[in-house]
Motif scaffolding. Structure first.
Motif, PDB file in Angstrom:
ATOM      1  N   VAL A 199      -6.389   5.024   2.635  1.00 15.13           N
ATOM      2  CA  VAL A 199      -6.896   4.097   1.619  1.00 15.13           C
ATOM      3  C   VAL A 199      -7.355   2.802   2.279  1.00 15.13           C
ATOM      4  O   VAL A 199      -8.442   2.283   1.982  1.00 15.13           O
ATOM      5  CB  VAL A 199      -5.810   3.806   0.560  1.00 15.13           C
ATOM      6  CG1 VAL A 199      -6.262   2.674  -0.374  1.00 15.13           C
ATOM      7  CG2 VAL A 199      -5.489   5.062  -0.236  1.00 15.13           C
ATOM      8  N   VAL A 207       2.019   2.006  -3.414  1.00 12.76           N
ATOM      9  CA  VAL A 207       0.947   2.408  -4.335  1.00 12.76           C
ATOM     10  C   VAL A 207       0.352   3.758  -3.959  1.00 12.76           C
ATOM     11  O   VAL A 207       0.181   4.640  -4.807  1.00 12.76           O
ATOM     12  CB  VAL A 207      -0.171   1.338  -4.367  1.00 12.76           C
ATOM     13  CG1 VAL A 207      -1.360   1.836  -5.181  1.00 12.76           C
ATOM     14  CG2 VAL A 207       0.359   0.040  -4.949  1.00 12.76           C
ATOM     15  N   ALA A 208       0.013   3.920  -2.665  1.00 14.13           N
ATOM     16  CA  ALA A 208      -0.717   5.116  -2.224  1.00 14.13           C
ATOM     17  C   ALA A 208       0.142   6.152  -1.526  1.00 14.13           C
ATOM     18  O   ALA A 208      -0.351   7.222  -1.161  1.00 14.13           O
ATOM     19  CB  ALA A 208      -1.861   4.696  -1.302  1.00 14.13           C
ATOM     20  N   TRP A 249      -1.576   5.932   2.443  1.00 12.19           N
ATOM     21  CA  TRP A 249      -1.885   4.505   2.427  1.00 12.19           C
ATOM     22  C   TRP A 249      -2.871   4.094   3.523  1.00 12.19           C
ATOM     23  O   TRP A 249      -3.754   3.265   3.289  1.00 12.19           O
ATOM     24  CB  TRP A 249      -0.588   3.694   2.570  1.00 12.19           C
ATOM     25  CG  TRP A 249       0.086   3.831   3.906  1.00 12.19           C
ATOM     26  CD1 TRP A 249       0.992   4.768   4.273  1.00 12.19           C
ATOM     27  CD2 TRP A 249      -0.108   2.999   5.050  1.00 12.19           C
ATOM     28  NE1 TRP A 249       1.393   4.601   5.571  1.00 12.19           N
ATOM     29  CE2 TRP A 249       0.722   3.515   6.076  1.00 12.19           C
ATOM     30  CE3 TRP A 249      -0.893   1.887   5.310  1.00 12.19           C
ATOM     31  CZ2 TRP A 249       0.783   2.943   7.341  1.00 12.19           C
ATOM     32  CZ3 TRP A 249      -0.835   1.307   6.574  1.00 12.19           C
ATOM     33  CH2 TRP A 249      -0.016   1.839   7.572  1.00 12.19           C
ATOM     34  N   LEU A 268       0.819  -1.209   0.000  1.00 10.94           N
ATOM     35  CA  LEU A 268       0.000   0.000   0.000  1.00 10.94           C
ATOM     36  C   LEU A 268       0.853   1.259   0.000  1.00 10.94           C
ATOM     37  O   LEU A 268       0.530   2.248  -0.660  1.00 10.94           O
ATOM     38  CB  LEU A 268      -0.930   0.007   1.213  1.00 10.94           C
ATOM     39  CG  LEU A 268      -2.195  -0.841   1.107  1.00 10.94           C
ATOM     40  CD1 LEU A 268      -2.920  -0.886   2.449  1.00 10.94           C
ATOM     41  CD2 LEU A 268      -3.124  -0.291   0.034  1.00 10.94           C
TER      42      LEU A 268
END
Length: 226
Positions: free
Chosen positions: A60, A52-53, A57, A49
């Motif tokens: 999310v 990606v974020a 994160w 995460l």
């Protein structure tokens, strides 16, 4: 003849209730098992995460958890969707609990983590026994629970957004009390309901209360050591 039919009907109803309660706790134990898998995979999920974020994160992950909770609540009577939704929610909740536990252990060791798990178990057993033995209707706690959960939800968001550590501890205390009351209320409702068609919904409600108690206790116990 009428007496015999009445007795048979009462016996059948009692057995149906026993089967229903057993089913609720089987769902709940299954949720614990899935959450444990989620907690064990927390480092991997957290790392993925973050890549990606980025710094968002956790928000999310929280959004995914809330979404899966709403999904699980909506489809609790629909097979097999209820199983899929329940597994998703309990797994994500386990991931979050695992991340919180690891963060707490880095700063204060694993002792407060184990204490939080132990105290959550004590709360669960105490309130469950209270509901089973007293056989009281605890629906009078409804308004208190609604207000307490609203304070917990919005207070937690405010504490996270503005980094209010002391306020976060206060909200955690409110959460423990409110979710304990909800646990007692839901257990009482489970024992008194005449609708035996939604064991997944009752298990979900119990799991959410226990999850919030655990997270709040970890925050309280960890906050004392920071």
């Amino acid at each position: 003849m009428d007496y015999q039919q009445s007795w048979q009907g009462a016996s059948t109803g009692a057995q149906s209730r026993v089967d229903f309660v057993r089913s609720v706790y089987l769902w709940l134990m299954g949720g614990f098992a899935v959450a444990t898998l989620g907690a064990l995979s927390a480092p991997l999920v957290g790392s993925a995460l973050v890549s990606v974020a980025g710094r968002f994160w956790f928000w999310v992950l929280f959004g995914v958890q809330f979404g899966t909770l709403m999904f699980a609540s909506r489809v609790s009577r629909r097979k097999p969707l209820n199983r899929v939704a329940y597994v998703l929610f309990t797994f994500i909740s386990g991931v979050i609990a695992g991340i919180v536990a690891l963060a707490l252990a880095q700063g204060a060791g694993f002792k407060p983590v184990f204490m939080a798990f132990g105290l959550t178990g004590v709360v669960f057993m105490t309130l469950t026994v209270t509901a089973f033995v007293s056989k009281k209707d605890f629906s009078f706690l409804r308004n208190f629970v609604i207000v307490g959960i609203a304070v917990m939800f919005f207070g937690s968001l405010a504490a996270a957004i503005f980094h209010l550590e002391t306020f976060s501890l206060i909200i955690s205390g409110v959460a423990v009390i409110a979710c304990s009351a909800k646990l007692l209320w839901d257990t009482s409702a489970m024992l008194r309901t005449d609708d035996f068609g939604d064991p997944a919904g009752f298990a979900l409600a119990l799991f959410v209360s226990l999850y919030n108690i655990l997270i709040s206790l970890m925050n309280l116990l960890g906050g004392r050591r920071r």
